[in-house]
Write an enzyme that holds these catalytic residues in place. Structure first.
Site, PDB file in Angstrom:
ATOM      1  N   THR A 204     -28.599   6.131  56.678  1.00  0.00           N
ATOM      2  CA  THR A 204     -28.964   7.370  56.237  1.00  0.00           C
ATOM      3  C   THR A 204     -28.732   7.632  54.682  1.00  0.00           C
ATOM      4  O   THR A 204     -28.823   8.770  54.611  1.00  0.00           O
ATOM      5  CB  THR A 204     -27.557   8.427  57.004  1.00  0.00           C
ATOM      6  N   GLU A 422     -45.931   2.880  85.127  1.00  0.00           N
ATOM      7  CA  GLU A 422     -45.732   3.718  83.805  1.00  0.00           C
ATOM      8  C   GLU A 422     -46.312   5.181  84.335  1.00  0.00           C
ATOM      9  O   GLU A 422     -45.829   6.128  83.597  1.00  0.00           O
ATOM     10  CB  GLU A 422     -46.726   3.131  82.967  1.00  0.00           C
TER      11      GLU A 422
HETATM   12  P1  ADP Z   1     -26.824   3.040  54.279  1.00  0.00           P
HETATM   13  O1  ADP Z   1     -26.430   4.673  54.761  1.00  0.00           O
HETATM   14  O2  ADP Z   1     -26.813   2.291  55.525  1.00  0.00           O
HETATM   15  O3  ADP Z   1     -26.126   2.634  53.147  1.00  0.00           O
HETATM   16  P2  ADP Z   1     -28.990   2.830  52.613  1.00  0.00           P
HETATM   17  O4  ADP Z   1     -28.541   3.905  51.438  1.00  0.00           O
HETATM   18  O5  ADP Z   1     -28.874   1.491  52.521  1.00  0.00           O
HETATM   19  O6  ADP Z   1     -28.316   3.344  54.047  1.00  0.00           O
HETATM   20  O7  ADP Z   1     -30.723   3.361  52.815  1.00  0.00           O
HETATM   21  C1  ADP Z   1     -31.591   2.331  52.920  1.00  0.00           C
HETATM   22  C2  ADP Z   1     -32.913   2.872  52.199  1.00  0.00           C
HETATM   23  O8  ADP Z   1     -33.291   3.881  53.259  1.00  0.00           O
HETATM   24  C3  ADP Z   1     -32.670   3.501  51.015  1.00  0.00           C
HETATM   25  O9  ADP Z   1     -32.858   2.457  50.019  1.00  0.00           O
HETATM   26  C4  ADP Z   1     -33.693   4.519  50.970  1.00  0.00           C
HETATM   27  O10 ADP Z   1     -35.071   3.767  50.845  1.00  0.00           O
HETATM   28  C5  ADP Z   1     -33.996   4.954  52.513  1.00  0.00           C
HETATM   29  N1  ADP Z   1     -33.204   6.305  52.642  1.00  0.00           N
HETATM   30  C6  ADP Z   1     -32.110   6.294  53.470  1.00  0.00           C
HETATM   31  N2  ADP Z   1     -31.915   7.665  53.262  1.00  0.00           N
HETATM   32  C7  ADP Z   1     -32.627   8.234  52.489  1.00  0.00           C
HETATM   33  C8  ADP Z   1     -32.609   9.678  51.953  1.00  0.00           C
HETATM   34  N3  ADP Z   1     -31.736  10.314  52.292  1.00  0.00           N
HETATM   35  N4  ADP Z   1     -33.594   9.839  51.178  1.00  0.00           N
HETATM   36  C9  ADP Z   1     -34.336   8.873  50.743  1.00  0.00           C
HETATM   37  N5  ADP Z   1     -34.391   7.739  50.952  1.00  0.00           N
HETATM   38  C10 ADP Z   1     -33.383   7.265  52.088  1.00  0.00           C
HETATM   39 ZN    ZN Z   2     -40.064   1.462  83.799  1.00  0.00          ZN
END
Ligand code: ADP
Ligand code: ZN
Ligand code: MG
Length: 623
Positions: A204, A422
């Site tokens: 997230t 399905e």
């Molecule tokens: P976690 O919450 O697991 O630490 P990350 O910050 O590592 O998640 O997110 C992984 C990737 O997903 C980020 O590098 C980005 O590219 C994308 N991502 C996740 N959340 C966002 C957000 N709110 N806005 C933009 N990109 C996001």
């Molecule tokens: Zn099924």
């Protein structure tokens, strides 16, 4: 007998007792010696006669350079270890020098040997350095591995790169402001939280958010992952924590970010086999260090986890991670914003409507959405196309949600059976009012044994509110039973297949949760099982006895079975009177391979309207 010797030898006379050609070659080579050399016996004679002034022997080249008393010089080939010659020279007291002709070679070999040595030493030094590093890692206990990011070293992430999690962003904005202008807070006596815990499902954007703070605040940023604290040597983690905080205090104001803190911060006393001493020591050290901060010392601790439920209560106490920021899955608007962020660096074809895709991806996290656009970009590149179009987006979504496509089915009997299965799911989705919307049904198989699938799309409202009604769960069970029900109706009870096994699994799970957790059954409004109780495996393992009596356990099982059977009966009751519709839809599906939701619903609606003319049939359909 003075100056006789060799000059009495006519030039060019064949010499005996010596390798002539070699001597000739040498003569040619050595310019200063124009005199033809004496024969071996002559030389001995000359030596004894005393006409030789000096001898220089080069044993390696088997050559004797003879200097006569009159100043002439010649080279005479000899054996390398000529005892007779040496003795004769000694007896007649002619000075004999042995030239170390290896000198030339020696310089050459010195160079090459030197190189070799250099290489050896270089290699050795490298090895020593390596092993020192290894030893350091193993023995140089607990130097903090925190990667420090200086303010100048640009962290490229900014708040604008994080989308869709507005509240979290605003709260963290405050942290940035504090780091930049602490006076604003201290002037009014406000204490800034020492620890901020980012909580939310994976993907997230928690890590991303932390990086964005580093990028925005322009203060040093120490980041370390929780698992890096926990090493194989006891005590390393704790000293790493000490080291990290020492560095941080020197650099204040600064941010310390501990990612995946649940790796260290797990409840103490949990864990199989007496718990993990190392982790507990590390956690204790962390708690101690957090207490050691003066208020407003300028060090802000940031941590992220997706398992707040497993964290030790002491971590959450006031004065420690007393502020929690929830980073939730994005809603539709949020998803659109995240897609927009990731579309900035990718050429989108103008027909692609991000709002549309946002509404087609309920439940996706930021990372999923980033992945979706990336997959689409990869597909676009593979097709040698220059911009990402609807087709690429659609294929990417399919790939993410269903896996890679496999070759289409050939066997028509099997294909028909899968088609009925399905269609059973799909038809019930459209017939049961509380069920999800049908997205598409397809016979295109997927890698991993899925012969086809009917995909539904959860209701946005249900998803966002997080509230699930009893009717919705019942509807899901009926739809899940649709495959088995269709097989029963069409092929009969002895021809049903194991293809429904995962459907049954889903039904059982829903059914059990309804009984034991939600109070949706005649057993009454009681909670019999807690969610995620398997987390504290070590602690709760011993307490494997359930909270309820065996009698209640039997009633739970009976109720779960009864609900599942009811779901199947309902599904059969809905499909049985629509055998013609089933056949029609299966023919259509085999022909087209994929039917989109709206087209499918249109066929069903037409059939139902015809059916309305026959009231007796209709009455059986209504639930
Ligand atoms: P976690 O919450 O697991 O630490 P990350 O910050 O590592 O998640 O997110 C992984 C990737 O997903 C980020 O590098 C980005 O590219 C994308 N991502 C996740 N959340 C966002 C957000 N709110 N806005 C933009 N990109 C996001
Ligand atoms: Zn099924
Ligand atoms: Mg993360």
């Amino acid at each position: 007998m003075s100056s006789s010797g060799s000059p009495d030898l006519p030039a060019g006379q064949p010499r005996t007792g010596q390798p002539g050609s070699e001597a000739g070659g040498l003569l040619r080579d050595i310019g200063w010696s124009r005199v033809p050399p004496p024969s071996y016996s002559q030389l001995l004679k000359q030596l004894r006669q005393g006409s030789v002034k000096e001898l220089v022997l080069a044993p390696g080249q088997r050559q004797l350079s003879v200097t006569y008393t009159d100043g002439r010089r010649v080279n005479v080939p000899v054996f390398s270890n000529d005892q007779l010659l040496l003795r004769t020279a000694q007896e007649s007291r002619v000075p004999l020098t042995v030239r170390d002709e290896r000198q030339d070679q020696a310089t050459a070999s010195l160079v090459s040997n030197g190189l070799l040595l250099l290489l050896l030493f270089g290699g050795l030094a490298l090895l020593i350095r390596r092993s020192a590093q290894v030893a350091n890692r193993a023995m140089g206990f607990g130097r903090s591995k925190a990667r420090m990011v200086q303010p100048e070293a640009a962290v490229p992430v900014r708040f604008e790169d994080v989308a869709g999690i507005q509240e979290a962003k605003e709260e963290l904005q405050e942290v940035v402001t504090f780091l930049k202008q602490p006076e604003r807070f201290t002037a009014v006596g406000a204490k800034i939280p020492r620890g901020v815990l980012l909580v939310g499902p994976p993907g997230t954007g928690k890590t991303l958010l932390a990086k964005a703070i580093a990028g925005e605040a322009g203060v040093p940023f120490f980041s370390l992952s929780g698992s890096e604290f926990v090493e194989m040597f006891v005590g390393v983690g704790a000293s790493r924590v000490r080291d990290l905080f020492r560095q941080a205090k020197e650099k204040a104001p600064c941010i310390v970010f501990i990612d995946e803190i649940d790796a260290v911060g797990r409840q103490r006393g949990a864990g199989i086999g007496g718990g993990n001493d190392e982790r507990e020591q590390t956690l204790n050290q962390l708690l101690t260090e957090m207490d050691g901060f003066a208020d407003n010392s300028g060090v802000i601790l940031l941590a992220a986890t997706n398992r707040p439920d497993v964290l030790d209560a002491a971590l959450m106490r006031p004065g420690r991670f007393d502020r929690r920021i929830h980073v939730d899955l994005p809603d539709r608007k949020g998803r659109e914003a995240i897609l927009a962020v990731h579309a900035r660096s990718r050429p989108l074809s103008p027909e692609v409507c991000l709002a549309d895709w946002a509404s087609r991806t309920p439940g996706f996290s930021g990372a999923d959405l980033a992945n979706l656009l990336n997959e689409a970009a990869i597909l676009t590149a593979r097709r040698d196309s220059t911009c990402i179009d609807e087709q690429a987006m659609g294929d990417a979504l399919e790939r993410i949600t269903m896996g890679l496509t496999a070759a289409p089915l050939q066997d028509s009997a099997k294909k028909r059976l899968i088609a009925y299965h399905e269609i059973g799911h799909a038809l019930l989705t459209t017939l049961v009012p509380a069920a999800d919307r049908l997205d598409k049904v397809t016979l295109l198989p997927r890698a991993g044994g899925v012969g086809g699938f009917a995909r539904t799309m959860p209701d946005e409202e249900v998803l966002d509110s997080g509230l699930i009604s009893k009717a919705y769960l019942q509807a899901r069970m009926v739809v899940a039973m649709g495959g088995r029900a269709a097989e029963l109706v069409v092929f009969g009870p002895s021809e049903i297949t194991q293809g429904a096994s995962s459907d049954l699994e889903l039904v059982s799970r829903i059914s059990r949760e309804m009984v034991t957790r939600y109070g949706f059954s005649p057993l009454g409004p009681v909670s019999l099982e807690a969610e995620g109780s398997e987390v504290f495996l070590g602690r709760d393992w011993l307490r494997s006895e359930p909270h309820y009596s065996r009698e209640t356990g039997n009633r739970i099982d009976a109720q779960v079975q009864q609900q599942a059977r009811l779901a199947l009966d309902t599904a059969v009751a809905l499909l049985q009177p629509r055998r013609e519709l089933l056949d029609e839809l299966v023919t259509l599906l085999i022909e087209q391979e994929t039917i989109e939701g709206p087209a499918f619903t249109a066929v069903v609606e037409r059939f139902e309207q015809q059916g309305a003319a026959q009231p007796n049939r209709m009455s059986r359909l209504r639930r």
